[in-house]
Design a protein around this motif. Structure first.
Motif, PDB file in Angstrom:
ATOM      1  N   ASP A 180       0.655  -1.343   0.015  1.00  0.00           N
ATOM      2  CA  ASP A 180       0.010  -0.005  -0.149  1.00  0.00           C
ATOM      3  C   ASP A 180       0.987   1.333  -0.011  1.00  0.00           C
ATOM      4  O   ASP A 180       0.576   2.091  -0.529  1.00  0.00           O
ATOM      5  N   GLU A 225       1.968   2.311  -3.389  1.00  0.00           N
ATOM      6  CA  GLU A 225       0.669   3.054  -4.156  1.00  0.00           C
ATOM      7  C   GLU A 225       0.634   4.235  -3.571  1.00  0.00           C
ATOM      8  O   GLU A 225       0.423   5.252  -4.658  1.00  0.00           O
ATOM      9  N   GLU A 274       0.775   7.809  -6.137  1.00  0.00           N
ATOM     10  CA  GLU A 274       0.089   8.954  -6.346  1.00  0.00           C
ATOM     11  C   GLU A 274       0.944  10.051  -5.846  1.00  0.00           C
ATOM     12  O   GLU A 274       0.613  11.029  -6.282  1.00  0.00           O
ATOM     13  N   ARG A 291      -7.358   7.622  -9.899  1.00  0.00           N
ATOM     14  CA  ARG A 291      -8.070   6.431  -9.225  1.00  0.00           C
ATOM     15  C   ARG A 291      -9.507   6.091 -10.075  1.00  0.00           C
ATOM     16  O   ARG A 291      -9.765   5.133  -9.857  1.00  0.00           O
ATOM     17  N   ARG A 336      -5.415   0.062 -10.865  1.00  0.00           N
ATOM     18  CA  ARG A 336      -4.421   0.433  -9.902  1.00  0.00           C
ATOM     19  C   ARG A 336      -2.963   0.484 -10.399  1.00  0.00           C
ATOM     20  O   ARG A 336      -2.183   1.570 -10.012  1.00  0.00           O
ATOM     21  N   ASN A 337      -2.737  -0.337 -11.407  1.00  0.00           N
ATOM     22  CA  ASN A 337      -1.148  -0.326 -11.952  1.00  0.00           C
ATOM     23  C   ASN A 337      -0.918   0.356 -13.095  1.00  0.00           C
ATOM     24  O   ASN A 337       0.038   0.168 -13.555  1.00  0.00           O
TER      25      ASN A 337
END
Length: 312
Positions: free
Chosen positions: A25, A28, A32, A46, A50-51
């Motif tokens: 997490d 990630e 961001e 978003r 996710r990747n």
């Protein structure tokens, strides 16, 4: 390094990043953090799988691209798909977005992300951005995010000529890239980790402008966004190799990312960064380079060469 070795290092590095998608997490969060620092909106990030955002960009080329419905957009060095997928959403079903990348693992990831996003108007091509198997004059807009700096110096002019060839008359480029404000110190220029990390291979602003004009572009605009490049230090610290009792072999040589603390893997560094990490991380990258936005236009009409009057 010669050009072949440079391409090999870049390709291996980004292939490893693409394989390293099962990140924690906090990785990630780092991705961001980088993307928002360089101009992306959280709601856009978003909205993507996710990747798609791997935290390896240096700007938001779509911020100045003015993409419209029905257009064809080509993304050079599309990576995991962040920009080409956002472009595909902007051009709609009547338009097309094409991602180009030389790294198969990145393209595999981008294709998976396009499928997850449910986008049918996006396609991908495996190719070097110096030579792309597409017809001339097919694109309304070409975007690229932090890729030109990865091309060896001798090959950089080829990239801009290829962009010019692919654009329709009146088409435009919108690029985000790292550019050098002045010549780098040798400890930066010769460091392979900083090269694949988009810093050491950066062209000076005046050279970038020359490449564009020599290719035929007009209306060239190059401006510094003044974004903080030191945001990359978190990634560089994470990429210091962790050894397992041997100075010649990193602890991990697979895609499990056991040696990683951020969104990219460290197994490709093989000690080059290890010996210089302390001095490199003390540098203020903003003193030497910046994140620049680049905009230019392909003329709508070819200018005919002047014909000397006949002496007859």
């Amino acid at each position: 390094m010669d050009s072949a070795e440079t391409y090999a290092n870049v390709k291996d590095h980004y292939a490893e990043i693409a394989r390293c998608t099962a990140v924690a997490d906090h990785a990630e969060d780092y991705q961001e953090k980088v993307a928002t620092a360089f101009g992306y909106k959280l709601e856009d990030l978003r909205s993507l799988p996710r990747n798609a955002n791997l935290g390896v960009g240096c700007g938001n080329p779509l911020a100045t691209a003015n993409v419209e419905k029905g257009e064809t957009v080509i993304d050079l060095g599309c990576g995991g798909g962040i920009d080409v997928l956002l472009a595909a959403s902007k051009v709609g079903l009547g338009g097309k977005a094409v991602g180009v990348d030389m790294t198969k693992d990145m393209l595999d990831l981008a294709r998976r992300n396009a499928e997850k996003a449910g986008l049918s108007n996006v396609s991908f091509i495996e190719a070097s951005i110096t030579s792309i198997p597409l017809d001339s004059s097919v694109a309304d807009c070409i975007i690229s995010n932090c890729v030109g700096n990865l091309v060896p110096e001798l090959d950089k002019p080829l990239v801009f000529r290829e962009m010019f060839r692919l654009l329709k008359p009146g088409g435009r480029i919108a690029i985000s890239d790292i550019l050098a404000k002045k010549a780098f110190p040798s400890e930066v220029k010769e460091n392979i980790s900083l090269y694949v990390g988009c810093v050491a291979g950066a062209s000076e602003v005046r050279d970038y402008e020359r490449y564009l004009k020599d290719a035929g572009f007009e209306g060239v605009l190059i401006f510094n966004t003044n974004s903080d490049l030191n945001v990359y230090k978190e990634m560089l610290q994470a990429e210091q190799p962790k050894y397992n009792g041997s100075p010649s072999r990193p602890q991990s040589q697979n895609s499990s990312c056991s040696c990683c603390n951020a969104g990219s893997c460290c197994s490709l560094q093989k000690g080059e960064f290890q010996g210089r990490a302390e001095s490199i991380l003390k540098l203020n990258f903003n003193n030497w380079a910046g994140s620049f936005r680049v905009y230019a236009i392909k003329p709508k009409f070819e200018i005919e060469p002047a014909i000397a009057p006949s002496k007859e």
